[in-house]
Design an enzyme around this catalytic site. Sequence first.
Site, mmCIF file in Angstrom:
data_model
loop_
_atom_site.group_PDB
_atom_site.id
_atom_site.type_symbol
_atom_site.label_atom_id
_atom_site.label_comp_id
_atom_site.label_asym_id
_atom_site.label_seq_id
_atom_site.Cartn_x
_atom_site.Cartn_y
_atom_site.Cartn_z
ATOM 1 N N THR A 183 -7.231 16.415 3.733
ATOM 2 C CA THR A 183 -7.602 15.126 3.132
ATOM 3 C C THR A 183 -8.904 14.665 3.773
ATOM 4 O O THR A 183 -9.202 15.004 4.914
ATOM 5 C CB THR A 183 -6.548 14.040 3.383
ATOM 6 O OG1 THR A 183 -6.486 13.807 4.782
ATOM 7 C CG2 THR A 183 -5.205 14.452 2.875
ATOM 8 N N GLU A 325 -2.030 14.673 -0.898
ATOM 9 C CA GLU A 325 -0.642 14.824 -0.445
ATOM 10 C C GLU A 325 0.354 14.940 -1.596
ATOM 11 O O GLU A 325 1.519 15.268 -1.372
ATOM 12 C CB GLU A 325 -0.244 13.613 0.423
ATOM 13 C CG GLU A 325 -0.946 13.534 1.761
ATOM 14 C CD GLU A 325 -2.309 12.829 1.696
ATOM 15 O OE1 GLU A 325 -2.928 12.839 0.623
ATOM 16 O OE2 GLU A 325 -2.746 12.297 2.721
ATOM 17 N N LYS A 436 -8.450 -9.701 3.902
ATOM 18 C CA LYS A 436 -7.486 -10.730 4.274
ATOM 19 C C LYS A 436 -8.233 -12.014 4.597
ATOM 20 O O LYS A 436 -8.862 -12.137 5.641
ATOM 21 C CB LYS A 436 -6.630 -10.284 5.454
ATOM 22 C CG LYS A 436 -5.406 -11.151 5.604
ATOM 23 C CD LYS A 436 -4.299 -10.462 6.351
ATOM 24 C CE LYS A 436 -2.967 -11.149 6.039
ATOM 25 N NZ LYS A 436 -1.860 -10.596 6.783
ATOM 26 N N TRP A 441 -4.189 -12.044 0.817
ATOM 27 C CA TRP A 441 -4.872 -10.804 0.464
ATOM 28 C C TRP A 441 -5.740 -10.960 -0.773
ATOM 29 O O TRP A 441 -5.339 -11.578 -1.750
ATOM 30 C CB TRP A 441 -3.857 -9.694 0.198
ATOM 31 C CG TRP A 441 -3.052 -9.316 1.406
ATOM 32 C CD1 TRP A 441 -1.725 -9.589 1.606
ATOM 33 C CD2 TRP A 441 -3.497 -8.609 2.562
ATOM 34 N NE1 TRP A 441 -1.325 -9.097 2.820
ATOM 35 C CE2 TRP A 441 -2.396 -8.488 3.437
ATOM 36 C CE3 TRP A 441 -4.725 -8.077 2.949
ATOM 37 C CZ2 TRP A 441 -2.483 -7.854 4.668
ATOM 38 C CZ3 TRP A 441 -4.809 -7.436 4.176
ATOM 39 C CH2 TRP A 441 -3.702 -7.334 5.019
HETATM 40 P P1 AMP Z 1 -7.511 12.027 -2.130
HETATM 41 O O1 AMP Z 1 -6.442 12.551 -1.282
HETATM 42 O O2 AMP Z 1 -8.879 12.285 -1.601
HETATM 43 O O3 AMP Z 1 -7.348 12.489 -3.525
HETATM 44 O O4 AMP Z 1 -7.387 10.431 -2.129
HETATM 45 C C1 AMP Z 1 -6.215 9.796 -2.546
HETATM 46 C C2 AMP Z 1 -6.448 8.318 -2.693
HETATM 47 O O5 AMP Z 1 -7.392 8.049 -3.725
HETATM 48 C C3 AMP Z 1 -5.225 7.537 -3.120
HETATM 49 O O6 AMP Z 1 -4.362 7.261 -2.047
HETATM 50 C C4 AMP Z 1 -5.841 6.290 -3.714
HETATM 51 O O7 AMP Z 1 -6.215 5.364 -2.718
HETATM 52 C C5 AMP Z 1 -7.090 6.809 -4.360
HETATM 53 N N1 AMP Z 1 -6.852 7.031 -5.804
HETATM 54 C C6 AMP Z 1 -6.604 8.185 -6.432
HETATM 55 N N2 AMP Z 1 -6.483 7.996 -7.768
HETATM 56 C C7 AMP Z 1 -6.644 6.670 -7.983
HETATM 57 C C8 AMP Z 1 -6.612 5.838 -9.146
HETATM 58 N N3 AMP Z 1 -6.430 6.327 -10.373
HETATM 59 N N4 AMP Z 1 -6.795 4.512 -8.961
HETATM 60 C C9 AMP Z 1 -6.994 3.975 -7.739
HETATM 61 N N5 AMP Z 1 -7.050 4.714 -6.615
HETATM 62 C C10 AMP Z 1 -6.878 6.047 -6.722
#
Ligand code: AMP
Length: 538
Positions: A183, A325, A436, A441
């Site tokens: 990640t 994940e 915050k 929030w």
């Molecule tokens: P990654 O592991 O790099 O794919 O990042 C995952 C994170 O991207 C998630 O926990 C979200 O915070 C954000 N994310 C992924 N898809 C979306 C979506 N459609 N809308 C808002 N946030 C998203």
Amino acid sequence: MRGLMQDVPLTIDTIFRHAEQHHGDVPIVTNGPGGKTRSTYAEWADRTRRLGGVLDTLGISADGRVGTFGWNSQRHLELYFAAPCTGRVLHTLNVRLFPEQLTYIANHAEDEVVFVDRTVLPLLWPLIDTMKTVQQVVVMDDGGDAEVPDDPRVLDYETLLAGAQPVDFAVRDENAAASMCYTSGTTGNPKGVVYSHRSTVLHTMAVISPNGFGIGVDDVAMPVVPMFHANAWGIAQASPAAGAAMVFPGAMMQPQALADLIVDEEVTFTAGVPTIWQGVLPHLAGREHRLRKIGCGGSAVPPALSRAYQQQVGLPIYQAWGMTETHPVASGSTLARRYADADEETKTAQRARQGIPLFGLEARIVEAGTIDERPWDDVATGELQVRGPWCAKDYYNPDAGVELSTPDGWMRTGDVAALDAFGSIRIADRTKDLIKSGGEWISSVDLENAIMSHPAVAEAAVIAVPHPKWAERPLACVVLKSGETATEQEILDHIAPQVAKWWLPDAVEFIDEVPKTSVGKFSKKDLRTRFAEYPAKD
Ligand code: AMP
């Protein structure tokens, strides 16, 4: 009484054989600096079996990590299958990471070999001596002109393949590791997620399903989301499994090149992060195309972007939510039957949600730090947690103190969400991106969406800046479209009717570009550093 059905392991070689046996004539196209290369699943299958032979000849251990460092291409697809189908573990390295992170990740995963596109070889080669377990570097000549070092560790992909024997694929343990992905690491070190064969096959089925991306034999699928980011959202397994033709952009990731590829190769399904589609829009608007679905996720899809695609390209954007994940696709914004006759605005609002979990996964929201569920009323927010056979239960050798699972077996996402009465997810923010103010929030995502609906705005990122009285206040960082103008007051007047008064940003900073992370998301970390000393407003 036991069920009397066969217990056949869910392994990736079943996807491989299906494409090989039933879809051999289906085309695969890869773009590159030197033009397009055309092939078929039959040729790909033959090459993939021989690549399995190469991994044996190179002496990669039984579950050795096979690193890749490259763009989306047919060769990358060969690696996506040859590694796991011979029991090895594919490890995709993100070409946009900082050198120190690449070194950390390759060492942490203990990569034995790295397959690298020639166009990005100059990014990898200087690090090679810091990657302690890497014995060989196999160069895939994708039309780049980077000099190939004269070093005994450097080998040529096509030469190896030409001299290799094809191998049989038979993986027996569906819970064996198939691939791993790190990640982007919002805090601390990057964390490794290890996908199993079983999780990959089940995720593939979900991605193919109509409520997912709905990929089928009639499709020409083009993953724009990189194969080094979050398993290319499953498209690299779903397309061969469905017999869909594939189009790979290679190193040609410029908006114009992507738009041309969509039109010229008659792409019907494609997917990528919002910034990609933002860039592609002017190059695609008004042109004839065969697209039927554009998948988008990775960060919130601004309703303004979805609306612009509806109006200028003729189809809305399908929003998906997920994380590295979660393989990564976990939910999608398919419109439920109850919205069939709704007006356009209601439909747009539904598409702005992250949607309902794909069948197989479940979601809940809980009070932060507890396992107490919050109500599904679209008002209460809480930490989003998910559960299902393609959610990670642990990271690979995590740093001390990092815990992904709750005591009752759900996966913590770090996202803050509300669920409506039908359990449709609305992501309010990342835990760390919330603002915050005075103990309450403020959602940066809601403010960004409101600002991005202003016609002169190209991009907006809202961050928290310290405030002596309110603890934090929102600051809007805005990028205007080229040739457009707008004042701070115009932006604030535009969003005032859309948000609570105390949510209004204290200031609007016009910037040239929102800094992006290695996977194209807004890097608020960089903006927070830049504006850390922002003068507070009374
Ligand atoms: P990654 O592991 O790099 O794919 O990042 C995952 C994170 O991207 C998630 O926990 C979200 O915070 C954000 N994310 C992924 N898809 C979306 C979506 N459609 N809308 C808002 N946030 C998203």
